[in-house]
Enzyme design. Structure first.
Site: not given
Length: 373
Positions: A152-153
């Site tokens: 996600v990051e």
């Protein structure tokens, strides 16, 4: 935290508590080492637009105070902060949204649980199986959660940010948007972050002009703010240094260590399905604590939440987590609800958003499901 994990929902959802860390850093070392730093950073051309902070008396006073507090070479600190440049894009991105909008879990989910990210996650897991297994064993954090966070990051390091970290931190320390209702508090926060950043660069004898990250100054594959790097980053590959840009092992261990520090409970689910008994539903009471786990199973169900199976045996507190799917009056769908545990809450310590936490969970599950048996 890619737009800094704690800034992704910029403005109203800034999570200060986990990152405001009182760190007592070491000294900068011998004077010859400090002299080498001066040579490294001298006369480096600016990488961003805007005036340099060398012309700002308050920035230079801050540099003098920082050098004294941290026992750093004052000429080096003044030179580094003086070469930082105001970045108007950082200020623009930190502004609250111009207009309100209704959150939409389906849209949010589609941004993170997609074929590109899932395929990259499968490869990352396959390439780093040993480190993921060791982190799960040592810290109790499942591999799928670690993989979900990194995916996600930054899509496993593909997008770690293009802003010069020094410029981003200086801009937010000395020019945080004054229109923001908590501008003074957040300006002080970023002054603490630039202090942590320069102290870290000094100890590592690295060039503070080089690191690139998010518009809030978050760095590396896991998008750690400088204070998080100092407190939670670990040398998981044992090579004598912490590298959150190029060492997947260090990234894996550091993310796991972060969650352990925020009370991750090994073996506990992140959430359970929930439905409602409308005859006794007290939705206002269930929603009042937001995502903070507050209710025992007995008090949760007494207010009209319906749990089944393993959820009825859960021994810790629960929270009712609501994920909106747009405005139902304008064609949106019904909200999604789950019963969040302390581990769901732990994920929100990385980014104070239930949508973010659920995206991390679901991306990790999708990647795990696609691993070859």
């Amino acid at each position: 935290m890619i737009a800094s994990s704690f800034f992704r929902l910029a403005a109203g959802r800034l999570l200060l508590a986990p990152l405001l860390i009182a760190i007592c850093a070491g000294t900068a070392g011998a004077n010859p080492q400090k002299d080498s730093k001066l040579k490294k950073t001298a006369n480096r051309p600016a990488a961003t637009q805007g005036p340099a902070y060398a012309s700002r008396p308050e920035a230079m006073r801050f540099a003098d105070d920082l050098a004294a507090r941290r026992d750093l070479d004052v000429q080096w600190v003044r030179q580094v902060i003086g070469q930082a440049r105001f970045n108007p894009t950082v200020v623009r991105l930190m502004q609250p949204p111009a207009k309100t909008f209704t959150k939409n879990w389906r849209v949010y989910r589609s941004r993170f649980i997609d074929p590109v990210r899932i395929a990259a996650g499968v490869k990352f897991w396959q390439d780093n199986q040993a480190s993921l297994a060791r982190a799960e064993n040592e810290y109790g954090v499942p591999a799928e959660i670690i993989v979900g966070i990194i995916g996600v990051e930054t899509i496993y390091g593909r997008d770690t940010g293009s802003f010069r970290v020094l410029d981003a931190l200086a801009t937010l320390a000395f020019d945080f948007p004054a229109s923001h209702p908590r501008a003074a508090e957040r300006s002080e926060f970023f002054k603490g972050e630039i202090e942590q950043f320069l102290s870290l660069q000094s100890r590592q004898n690295t060039d503070p002009m080089l690191p690139r990250g998010s518009f809030a100054g978050a760095m590396g594959m896991p998008q750690f703010m400088p204070s998080s790097w100092v407190k939670y980053a670990v040398d998981f590959d044992g090579d004598g240094k912490v590298d959150l840009w190029n060492s997947p092992s260090d990234v894996i261990g550091s993310v796991a260590n972060y969650f352990k520090a925020f009370n991750w409970q090994p073996g506990m689910p992140t959430h359970y399905p929930v439905s409602f008994d409308n005859s006794r539903l007290d939705m206002d009471a269930l929603m009042a604590p937001d995502i903070l786990p507050t209710f025992s199973v007995a008090s949760f169900t007494a207010k009209g939440a319906v749990l089944e199976g393993a959820a009825l045996q859960h021994s810790g507190p629960l929270a009712l987590v609501e994920l909106l799917n747009g405005d139902p009056d304008k064609g949106g769908g019904a909200p999604v609800y789950v019963a969040g545990t302390e581990n769901f809450y732990a994920i929100t310590r990385y980014n104070w958003s239930s949508y973010y936490a659920m995206a991390v969970i679901e991306l990790g599950r999708e990647v795990k499901a696609r691993l070859a048996p």
